[in-house]
Design a protein around this motif. Structure first.
Motif, short mmCIF file in Angstrom:
data_model
loop_
_atom_site.label_atom_id
_atom_site.label_comp_id
_atom_site.label_asym_id
_atom_site.label_seq_id
_atom_site.Cartn_x
_atom_site.Cartn_y
_atom_site.Cartn_z
N GLN A 54 1.28 -1.03 0.32
CA GLN A 54 0.16 -0.15 -0.15
C GLN A 54 1.07 0.87 -0.21
OE1 GLN A 54 -2.21 1.07 3.46
NE2 GLN A 54 -4.02 1.09 2.51
N THR A 55 1.82 1.46 0.81
CA THR A 55 2.79 2.67 0.87
C THR A 55 3.76 2.89 -0.13
OG1 THR A 55 3.32 1.70 3.14
CG2 THR A 55 4.87 3.45 1.98
N ASN A 56 4.57 1.54 -0.73
CA ASN A 56 4.33 1.31 -2.08
C ASN A 56 4.02 2.09 -3.35
OD1 ASN A 56 7.01 0.50 -1.13
ND2 ASN A 56 6.45 -1.16 -1.92
N ARG A 57 2.54 1.96 -3.07
CA ARG A 57 1.35 2.12 -3.84
C ARG A 57 0.73 3.88 -4.31
NH1 ARG A 57 -3.89 2.31 -3.64
NH2 ARG A 57 -3.48 1.26 -2.56
N LEU A 58 1.21 4.04 -3.13
CA LEU A 58 1.11 5.54 -2.69
C LEU A 58 1.88 6.35 -3.00
CD1 LEU A 58 -1.74 4.68 0.54
CD2 LEU A 58 -2.17 5.47 -1.72
N ALA A 103 -7.76 -1.19 4.10
CA ALA A 103 -7.97 -1.96 3.12
C ALA A 103 -6.88 -2.89 3.41
CB ALA A 103 -7.43 -0.98 2.00
N ILE A 104 -6.14 -2.74 4.73
CA ILE A 104 -5.23 -3.64 5.05
C ILE A 104 -6.22 -5.06 6.53
CG2 ILE A 104 -2.97 -4.26 6.45
CD1 ILE A 104 -1.81 -2.17 5.35
N ALA A 105 -6.52 -4.35 6.81
CA ALA A 105 -7.77 -5.27 7.73
C ALA A 105 -8.42 -6.32 6.97
CB ALA A 105 -8.06 -4.41 8.79
#
Length: 704
Positions: free
Chosen positions: A507-511, A658-660
């Motif tokens: 998620q971090t890489n995408r954002l 999203a992660i959960a």
């Protein structure tokens, strides 16, 4: 009335009382009189006051320096009143100790305690002051928790402090006054300066005591030493200072303590409510001999400690037996025989030893048995193995037991009763003997059964109390590990954290702009595993054996991973709950994961030899407690996700959740796969199939 009530509520606040007391003390300290006024008040010459100052009795203020005017505070005037009384009584200045004011305060405290006790007794004796029954019941409900919590908080704190030091005694002293100067306490003799204090004490036999005292002191202070509750490394103190006023009491010869910061922090937080609820401690432990003792004697320790309650029960048995016309006791001695050794609870007892007996040494010497074998001539052995009462109303002389032949007791009747055994293995045997024939009527037997129930409650309580404080050091080191039998496995919490870390990275890489990592060729696969017919095994053999089976299956999975998964260093095994395990394989394709799962299915099959009584991982197994289970099989479920697919699903959800959500999708899919395996009859591998977009039963023969 409302204003008065508001004032009362305001004055009851702890911070308000603290400020008022500070101002009162400040006012008293700053209110002084001159030497001439002090001499006038007590009819003493100024020269005499100066002499007493040289003796060290008085310490007036000298604001202007050594040659400045002497000013006497109320504290000094109080001391002057005491000295004047003693001089008038004929004592010389050399007779009066320099700390006469401390002696006076101690005497006054005891006097006030005595007066308060007399008033309490007077109030209790007056029927008009007695609360109604429902009020007393309500008050009892309010007090019962604190009576439970405070002693146990002190006991657990002491066990954390003493750790694994064997056969030691230790204490905690908690000063209850917020105004006490703890920095003035350097020796055991100084403890009296703490004033009213709550005391927790751990005896050598494992029992604990809780008491309230107006002044903590010891008859022989040289037997002990004191420490502040703070971090200790080896024999030296750490740089941190103590956060509260708690003192540790140790026998002088006890080894230096080692307390790490985690243990100290835990103890501080455990004791904080005790400091915050002083009045509740006074209510539960105040005047009226309400000191609390939590007996927990280690009855299976090689040192064979006496237990006051069990010995008291033996004495009570003799008392309940009554007396003959000549005043002799009808029953001459009472024994409580327990296992010589115990490794688990309950235990199969083959050997017994006397752990308690009545105190009349005229009839029974302190016989100590190293072991009693299973000779059926012993009634207590027969009672143990038959789980029935063995009553011998008329014992012939030829049947006298070998262990009693040298005793001056002409036994004519005896009775042996198992302690407990109604719902399991007996905990011990109560044995009572008499010099009279037919000494145990049916009414006597009913009474002795009640005594056996009391002994049962006590023995079980001792066991539970000792179990509740075992392995405390591991609790501090690994607070997340509850069942130490599985501490060698990663947990469900670890699984959730690892999956969320992986997803968070995606998620971090995408954002993050300009930091998108190439993940096209990366994949993560999952294997879930359940033991087939686990519920039936639990119903048949019990939770403990099923738990031990789960651990052995987990160990066998670990061995399989070490053997066959060497080329996959990012493979991780997790014990989720009960018989369920998850395996995460990073950078492992679905096809490779299926092959690994099939190897696991075959490798985990087979017989298992288990210790049916194992509780802890380091517990030594006994050959007689081993049981072999055959035909154990497992079912496995497989899912696999490419990183781009996970990234796509993440993009479909709100970033906050999203992660959960994705983690829940992964675990739910594994649950579905295992249910499918159960429907298929077990002993199968169920895998997600991309072509059919469903879970299928997979086997090597179906590979293309």
């Amino acid at each position: 009335m409302r204003i008065k009530q508001s004032i009362q509520e305001h004055l009851q606040k702890a911070d308000v009382q603290k400020r008022i007391l500070q101002n009162i003390h400040k006012g008293r300290d700053e209110a002084t009189v001159t030497i001439s006024r002090a001499a006038e008040l007590f009819g003493i010459t100024e020269n005499k006051l100066r002499d007493w100052e040289e003796y060290g009795f008085l310490n007036p203020l000298r604001p202007g320096g050594p040659k400045g005017r002497r000013l006497y505070t109320p504290t000094e005037l109080d001391k002057l009143a005491i000295i004047r009384e003693l001089i008038d009584a004929g004592y010389s200045a050399s007779d009066i100790p320099a700390d006469i004011d401390k002696l006076w305060l101690t005497i006054r405290s005891l006097h006030e305690l005595d007066a308060s006790a007399k008033q309490t007794l007077k109030d209790v004796a007056d029927p008009a002051n007695e609360p109604a029954i429902n009020q007393r019941i309500a008050q009892g409900k309010d007090e019962i928790f604190w009576s439970f919590f405070a002693p146990r908080a002190l006991r657990l704190a002491l066990k954390l402090i003493t750790g694994d030091i064997p056969n030691t005694m230790a204490g905690l002293i908690l000063p209850l006054s917020a105004e006490v100067n703890v920095d003035a306490v350097h020796r055991v003799e100084d403890l009296e300066l703490l004033g009213e204090s709550l005391v927790g004490w751990l005896s050598q036999n494992g029992s604990s005591h809780t008491l309230l005292t107006l002044r903590p002191w010891f008859q022989y202070a040289s037997d002990f030493r004191i420490e502040r509750l703070q971090e200790m490394r080896s024999s030296s103190l750490a740089s941190t200072q103590s956060r509260d006023n708690t003192f540790i009491i140790l026998q002088r010869e006890t080894s230096p303590l080692t307390l790490n910061s985690d243990a100290v922090e835990t103890i501080h937080r455990l004791l904080q409510p005790v400091y915050e609820n002083v009045e509740r401690s006074r209510t539960c432990l105040g005047i009226g001999a309400r000191d609390i003792i939590n007996s927990a004697t280690d009855l299976y320790n090689s040192m064979n400690y006496d237990d006051a309650i069990l010995n008291g029960l033996a004495d009570m048995v003799i008392h309940l037996g009554g007396t003959t016309d000549t005043g002799q006791a009808r029953w001459r001695f009472c024994w409580l025989l327990l296992p010589r050794d115990i490794a688990s609870y309950p235990t199969n007892m083959s050997n017994l030893t006397i752990r308690a007996q009545n105190q009349d040494a005229t009839y029974t010497s302190k016989v100590s048995f190293s072991a009693l074998d299973k000779q059926m001539s012993y009634p207590y052995i027969r009672a143990l193995h038959s789980r029935n009462t063995i009553y011998e109303p008329n014992i012939p002389a030829s049947d006298t037991q070998a262990v009693l032949r040298d005793l001056d007791i002409p036994l004519r009747s005896s009775i042996a009763m198992p302690v407990s055994g109604e719902d399991g293995i007996p905990l011990g045997v109560l044995y009572v003997a008499s010099h009279l024939r037919d000494a145990f009527t049916i009414d006597d037997q009913r009474l002795l059964r009640i005594i056996c129930r009391m002994a049962e409650e006590l023995l079980k309580t001792y066991w539970i109390r000792r179990q509740s404080i075992s392995h405390l050091s591991s609790l501090i080191k690994k607070p997340s590990v509850i069942d130490t039998l599985f501490e060698g496995f990663a947990s469900e919490t670890d699984f959730n954290m690892d999956i969320e870390t992986l997803l968070d990275t995606l998620q971090t890489n995408r954002l993050a702009k300009g930091k998108k990592e190439k993940v096209q060729d990366k994949v993560v696969s999952f294997i879930a595993l359940d033991i087939d017919k686990y519920s039936s095994l639990v119903n048949k053999y019990g939770e403990r054996l099923a738990r031990n089976l789960t651990r052995e299956v987990g160990l066998r999975i670990q061995e399989q991973i070490r053997t066959f998964f060497k080329e996959y260093p990012e493979c991780q095994l997790y014990h989720i709950y009960a018989d369920r395990f998850f395996i995460v394989l990073k950078n492992t394709s679905l096809e490779q994961t299926r092959e690994h799962a099939e190897r696991l299915r075959v490798g985990v099959m087979g017989p298992y030899k288990l210790d049916a009584l194992r509780v802890f991982s380091d517990q030594q197994s006994r050959p007689e407690s081993l049981i072999e289970l055959n035909g154990i099989t497992v079912r496995l479920g497989i899912t696999s996700y490419s990183y781009p697919k996970l990234d796509e699903i993440l993009n479909e959800h709100t970033p906050e959740f999203a992660i959960a959500e994705i983690r829940s999708i992964i675990t739910s899919a594994l649950d579905v796969a295992l249910v499918k395996g159960q429907i298929e009859g077990g002993n199968v591998v169920v895998s997600w199939d991309y072509e059919q977009r469903n879970f299928i039963r997979w086997s090597p023969q179906k590979t293309k």
